[in-house]
Design a protein around this motif. Sequence first.
Motif, mmCIF file in Angstrom:
data_model
loop_
_atom_site.group_PDB
_atom_site.id
_atom_site.type_symbol
_atom_site.label_atom_id
_atom_site.label_comp_id
_atom_site.label_asym_id
_atom_site.label_seq_id
_atom_site.Cartn_x
_atom_site.Cartn_y
_atom_site.Cartn_z
ATOM 1 N N VAL A 1 0.980 -1.166 -0.138
ATOM 2 C CA VAL A 1 0.153 0.004 -0.036
ATOM 3 C C VAL A 1 0.821 1.289 0.194
ATOM 4 C CG1 VAL A 1 -2.001 1.341 1.340
ATOM 5 C CG2 VAL A 1 -1.702 -1.301 1.356
ATOM 6 N N SER A 2 0.783 2.214 -0.869
ATOM 7 C CA SER A 2 1.358 3.432 -1.151
ATOM 8 C C SER A 2 0.361 4.594 -1.074
ATOM 9 C CB SER A 2 2.338 3.381 -2.097
ATOM 10 O OG SER A 2 1.827 3.057 -3.400
ATOM 11 N N VAL A 3 0.928 5.671 -0.976
ATOM 12 C CA VAL A 3 0.201 6.914 -1.102
ATOM 13 C C VAL A 3 1.076 7.973 -1.914
ATOM 14 C CG1 VAL A 3 -1.183 8.615 0.292
ATOM 15 C CG2 VAL A 3 -0.756 6.335 1.189
ATOM 16 N N PRO A 4 0.170 8.698 -2.861
ATOM 17 C CA PRO A 4 0.888 9.710 -3.796
ATOM 18 C C PRO A 4 1.300 10.908 -2.981
ATOM 19 C CG PRO A 4 -1.181 9.547 -4.227
ATOM 20 C CD PRO A 4 -1.058 8.397 -3.294
ATOM 21 N N VAL A 5 2.097 11.073 -1.866
ATOM 22 C CA VAL A 5 2.530 12.342 -1.234
ATOM 23 C C VAL A 5 3.901 12.590 -1.379
ATOM 24 C CG1 VAL A 5 0.540 11.942 0.427
ATOM 25 C CG2 VAL A 5 2.714 11.156 0.943
ATOM 26 N N TYR A 6 4.171 13.843 -1.165
ATOM 27 C CA TYR A 6 5.766 14.243 -1.217
ATOM 28 C C TYR A 6 6.357 14.345 0.029
ATOM 29 C CZ TYR A 6 4.840 15.145 -6.137
ATOM 30 O OH TYR A 6 4.432 15.163 -7.405
ATOM 31 N N GLU A 7 5.696 14.130 1.119
ATOM 32 C CA GLU A 7 6.248 14.496 2.489
ATOM 33 C C GLU A 7 5.683 13.291 3.444
ATOM 34 O OE1 GLU A 7 9.050 15.726 5.109
ATOM 35 O OE2 GLU A 7 8.946 16.267 3.011
#
Length: 384
Positions: free
Chosen positions: A143-149
């Motif tokens: 599971v991953s999330v498209p965030v930059y921080e």
Amino acid sequence: MPAHAESVRQRQWHLTSMHAEEIWQRSTGKGITVALVDTGVKEVPELAGRLVGEVDFPGAGTASRKDGGTAAAAVIAGNGKGPGGQASAYGLAPGAKVMPLNISDGYRRNGSVADQEKAVNAGLVPALRHAADSDARIISVSVSVPVYEESAEVREAVAYAMAKGKLIFAGVGDTFLEEGLVETPVRLPGVVGVAAVDRNGTWIKGTGVGPQVDLAAPGADIISACAGGTGLCRSKGTAIASAVAAASAALVWSAHPDWTRNQVLQVLLNTVAGPVGGEVRSDYIGYGAVRPRRALNTPGDPGPPNVFPLEDYAEPTPSPTPTPKPSAPAAAPSAVTDVASGPGGDGHSPGFWIALGVCAAGLLAMAVGTPLLIADHRRGRRLA
């Protein structure tokens, strides 16, 4: 084998390309547990006797597919036996165990990315800490999330798992929205970012690209057991590729149980099928595609047990006094070029390992040069 077994097994191109039957003469992953952070695993027949220590964390059961991890678990450790004992799909490491750690994928029809991140992190943080304290040697995060921080809590949980000696793989993401976007938690120090390639070793368009890509693994048209319909699924993406990479590590670690995670990862890096242009790495497939058969047969130098073979993480040095300023990180592995003429070719693949005692000028050259090595995304490598 019965016709059904042939039809299923022969459709598992990634196992054929990797010469799985030959691999299993050396190692099946026995004695190694992979903690799988995903949205849930159903105990299908192919996973009978392979699942251990399943735990639900906050958000478990709320994903659009509550058994989304079933295919990933089967890709790792499927036993090849379907309903009624009928021959079916195998995992790459059929002797390994899988520990399902179930969380939410955070998706909501009208939710924001911030909402998704919050929902994922609520389960991801305790799942990583649980895996760190468990007997699992390897962690595969689907599971991953498209965030930059990344949040401080996720960063600390990853650091905790790394301090416990775990080898962490995670898919670099499948947003298909912005080339160059790599999804969290891959950017965190020590997490091995895994890209997906097809049967030709070609990067799958739309998946994550960036300096955080470390390895590649099969991630297109992957046939495995699953929980729906016919009991077989065709999967695509970096979550499945991460599972294949984790299974590759399980095979190596099973064969060398006294090695540390640093040495297991070093051997995987030594034996990759690297970018076709001879580059050290590319932002599309990292240092190259995993080749567990070669890692078992000609592993090369596993390196020192206490040196992590990627630049983004340095092993902490125990000291009763305040920690001094860290020294310069070790150099990145040298280039690896696959010279095999075809799948299963026995061309020599020079190992690349961390060079100890590299001068400061050499490190500076590597730091400046590495970002420039971007491989053409249409090119790839055979996986044998």
